[in-house]
Design a protein around this motif. Structure first.
Motif: not given
Length: 446
Positions: A178-190
């Motif tokens: 999740f941390g990497q997804y958030k970092r790449i997309t710049n979205r807090y997409e829970s």
């Protein structure tokens, strides 16, 4: 097998050579669907089965990462987005050396029907890698997960595909992903991943859900014969997340859980499994059952290797991995008086074992029904994420219980409707298939 299904089945085998587990999963479903083809000729005309057996999308990618010594390692990543007729693809990620495309397809195929049975608006998918997190440091697991997500992120999203955990993927791995997804997309997409930590979008009851749900389903089956699992002798295979919480719920319901296993052996604890000690050894220390036995001392017997199904049980809960319970073990369990079998793992019983149980009149709950509590609670986590809400443990567990009772009743009613009362395999397969098939027809030729 019904004549109308043979051509479709032969096509699946020809187009997917060597994928033994996938072939087994397809055969298990097809064996149940003959009466549906007679009742719904529109499914045959629209080639629903042929379309259902072909994933909408299969993604295979390279996962390069460096270990703690600085050596470059290469693994293979998979995501099979199988069917989205009912909602976004939903299904776990498995990190284990045995993972290859056939395993992921079998799991994804099962997931279609499992998700349909929950009544939640989610489609079926599955993924993973042949990476083995066992024996790896936290730093190595993090680097692998970050590399894995650097490719996977472009294929997932809360309205597209929502992965979760499976074997080898727990809270630690979900956090790194999740941390990497958030970092790449710049979205807090829970809602893009489920099984998250409670402090950052996770749901109460999610860790417990698969094991709890399996026991709730077993209990509902037992009650159809006039007696719950209270007071019954229970044996569980595995000692991971699913097995631990199956033991916990069985004990809550008054059952006597006397044995569990890992890949090295099994323990028999006639006084009942010490759940606190088991969790300490397996979840905190990441140890082996041999360590549990050493601390329990003479109170338990530890058997290196062998089969936990050599232990007598009235209720058997296979919660380890696919095809772990074969014909010989099934025959032994039947002779020992087993009354209820509920699958906490995905397809843990071989076809021959299932046939033995059904012929003997044992109540048998297939994994796509009995272990659907995990994905159902994942869908509840998605609901909470979408509404920016957080539910209490009691409320979430109540919803899980309602869903599992609903799945049981749906399977039982469908089996009754098609003339085979008590056949939960047929009931689960037909109920799940018909729901997905009708949605596919409504959406046109896709």
């Amino acid at each position: 097998m019904h004549a109308k299904l043979l051509a479709a089945r032969d096509q699946v085998l020809a187009r997917n050579p060597g994928e033994i587990e996938f072939h087994q999963a397809v055969d298990e479903v097809f064996e149940s669907l003959g009466p549906v083809m007679d009742r719904h000729p529109e499914f045959v005309e629209a080639a629903v089965l042929e379309r259902l057996c072909e994933p909408e999308r299969q993604i295979i990618f390279r996962v390069p990462w460096t270990d703690d010594s600085g050596k470059v390692q290469i693994n293979r990543g998979f995501r099979v987005e199988y069917n989205s007729a009912l909602g976004p693809y939903k299904g776990g990620l498995r990190f284990h050396p045995s993972v290859y495309l056939g395993i992921v397809k079998f799991l994804g195929f099962e997931q279609i029907f499992k998700n349909a049975l929950t009544g939640m608006p989610i489609g079926g998918g599955k993924g993973g890698s042949d990476f083995d997190p066992r024996g790896r440091s936290d730093a190595e697991v993090m680097r692998f997960c970050q590399s894995f997500m650097t490719e996977l992120y472009r294929h997932i999203g809360e309205y597209t595909d929502v992965p979760a955990g499976d074997i080898g993927v727990g809270g630690r791995e979900i956090g790194y992903l999740f941390g990497q997804y958030k970092r790449i997309t710049n979205r807090y997409e829970s809602g893009v991943l489920t099984g998250k930590g409670l402090s950052w979008g996770g749901s109460l009851v999610r860790p417990e859900a698969t094991g709890y749900g399996t026991v709730l389903f077993a209990n509902e089956m037992a009650k159809t014969r006039g007696r719950s699992i209270e007071g019954r002798r229970v044996v569980v295979s595995g000692s991971g997340n699913v097995a631990i919480y199956a033991i916990a719920k069985a004990q809550q319901l008054g059952a006597q859980v006397v044995a569990c296993s890992d890949s090295s052996g099994y323990v028999v604890d006639e006084d009942g499994i010490d759940l606190d000690l088991l969790r300490q050894v397996k979840e905190v220390e990441r140890g082996r059952l041999k360590d549990y036995a050493l601390r329990r001392g003479s109170a338990v017997a530890y058997v290196e290797g062998g089969s936990v199904w050599d232990v007598d049980a009235e209720v058997a809960l296979p919660c380890a991995t696919q095809n772990e319970l074969g014909e010989t073990a099934a025959v032994r369990l039947v002779k020992a008086g087993v009354k209820v079998v509920a699958e906490g793992a995905n397809m843990p019983s071989t076809p021959e074992a299932v046939a033995v149980f059904q012929k003997a009149g044992v109540l048998f709950g297939p994994g796509k029904a009995a272990n659907a509590g995990g994905v159902a609670t994942s869908a509840l986590e998605m609901q909470q994420n979408a509404s920016r809400d957080s539910w209490t443990f009691e409320h979430t567990e109540e919803r899980l219980s309602e869903i599992m009772v609903g799945i049981h009743d749906r399977c039982a009613a469908t089996a009754e409707e098609y003339g085979q009362p008590g056949n939960y395999v047929l009931g689960a397969n037909i109920a799940g298939f018909v729901k997905v098939a009708k949605a596919m027809l409504a959406q046109g030729l896709i």
